[in-house]
Design a protein around this motif. Structure first.
Motif, PDB file in Angstrom:
ATOM      1  N   PRO A  19       0.821  -1.204   0.000  1.00  0.00           N
ATOM      2  CA  PRO A  19       0.000   0.000   0.000  1.00  0.00           C
ATOM      3  C   PRO A  19       0.864   1.267   0.000  1.00  0.00           C
ATOM      4  N   PRO A  20       0.304   2.364  -0.544  1.00  0.00           N
ATOM      5  CA  PRO A  20       1.104   3.567  -0.830  1.00  0.00           C
ATOM      6  C   PRO A  20       1.336   4.478   0.375  1.00  0.00           C
ATOM      7  N   TRP A  21       2.099   3.965   1.354  1.00  0.00           N
ATOM      8  CA  TRP A  21       2.410   4.744   2.554  1.00  0.00           C
ATOM      9  C   TRP A  21       3.915   4.661   2.839  1.00  0.00           C
ATOM     10  N   ARG A  22       4.455   5.730   3.410  1.00  0.00           N
ATOM     11  CA  ARG A  22       5.853   5.761   3.832  1.00  0.00           C
ATOM     12  C   ARG A  22       5.922   6.257   5.265  1.00  0.00           C
ATOM     13  N   PRO A  23       6.768   5.686   6.109  1.00  0.00           N
ATOM     14  CA  PRO A  23       7.555   4.512   5.789  1.00  0.00           C
ATOM     15  C   PRO A  23       6.659   3.287   5.631  1.00  0.00           C
ATOM     16  N   ALA A  24       7.115   2.356   4.800  1.00  0.00           N
ATOM     17  CA  ALA A  24       6.395   1.094   4.626  1.00  0.00           C
ATOM     18  C   ALA A  24       6.639   0.218   5.854  1.00  0.00           C
ATOM     19  N   VAL A  25       5.640  -0.574   6.207  1.00  0.00           N
ATOM     20  CA  VAL A  25       5.781  -1.459   7.369  1.00  0.00           C
ATOM     21  C   VAL A  25       5.543  -2.901   6.952  1.00  0.00           C
ATOM     22  N   LEU A  26       6.356  -3.782   7.481  1.00  0.00           N
ATOM     23  CA  LEU A  26       6.359  -5.181   7.059  1.00  0.00           C
ATOM     24  C   LEU A  26       4.989  -5.833   7.231  1.00  0.00           C
ATOM     25  N   TRP A  27       4.274  -5.484   8.310  1.00  0.00           N
ATOM     26  CA  TRP A  27       3.002  -6.154   8.569  1.00  0.00           C
ATOM     27  C   TRP A  27       1.874  -5.674   7.671  1.00  0.00           C
ATOM     28  N   PHE A  60       7.677  -7.907  -6.211  1.00  0.00           N
ATOM     29  CA  PHE A  60       7.663  -8.996  -5.238  1.00  0.00           C
ATOM     30  C   PHE A  60       7.100  -8.466  -3.925  1.00  0.00           C
ATOM     31  N   THR A  61       6.685  -9.376  -3.061  1.00  0.00           N
ATOM     32  CA  THR A  61       6.189  -9.013  -1.735  1.00  0.00           C
ATOM     33  C   THR A  61       7.323  -9.140  -0.730  1.00  0.00           C
ATOM     34  N   VAL A  62       7.535  -8.079   0.034  1.00  0.00           N
ATOM     35  CA  VAL A  62       8.654  -8.002   0.978  1.00  0.00           C
ATOM     36  C   VAL A  62       8.418  -8.953   2.149  1.00  0.00           C
ATOM     37  N   SER A  63       9.472  -9.649   2.566  1.00  0.00           N
ATOM     38  CA  SER A  63       9.354 -10.550   3.712  1.00  0.00           C
ATOM     39  C   SER A  63      10.320 -10.202   4.838  1.00  0.00           C
ATOM     40  N   ARG A  64      11.216  -9.243   4.605  1.00  0.00           N
ATOM     41  CA  ARG A  64      12.183  -8.832   5.635  1.00  0.00           C
ATOM     42  C   ARG A  64      12.262  -7.320   5.699  1.00  0.00           C
TER      43      ARG A  64
END
Length: 109
Positions: A19-27, A60-64
């Motif tokens: 989703p278009p937010w900063r900072p991005a959060v892993l969850w 890709f979807t971030v996992s870390r």
């Protein structure tokens, strides 16, 4: 969309976040997409400043939690995007904001 030319004349890739937010959060299950000129499918990803073997996919979807950038042959690398895994995060919209713009803040925890 095409990215603007840099002062040196080399085009720059854009790193899009969903989703278009900063900072991005892993969850948030963050998906990164590398967009711009250069050969599609020839994307190089960088994680914490190091070349990262995420095949040559454009998204890709971030996992870390880490800092991510992307690039393509003949283009400058994108700006860096940091993905956090903190307990409490104040987020702003990911698109550019100008002084006087109305914006929504999100406090996530």
């Amino acid at each position: 969309g095409w990215c603007p030319l840099s002062p040196a004349g080399a085009q720059t890739t854009q790193l899009l976040v969903e989703p278009p937010w900063r900072p991005a959060v892993l969850w948030d299950r963050v998906t990164l997409t590398c967009q711009g000129s250069g050969t599609a499918g020839a994307t190089t990803w960088y994680k914490d400043g190091q070349r990262w073997g995420q095949e040559r996919r454009d998204n890709f979807t971030v996992s870390r939690s880490a800092t991510y950038r992307c690039g393509r042959p003949g283009t400058r690398r994108s700006l860096a995007l940091r993905v956090l895994d903190d307990w409490l995060v104040l987020q702003v919209p990911a698109w550019p904001l100008l002084e006087g713009d109305m914006m929504t803040l999100r406090c996530r925890g």
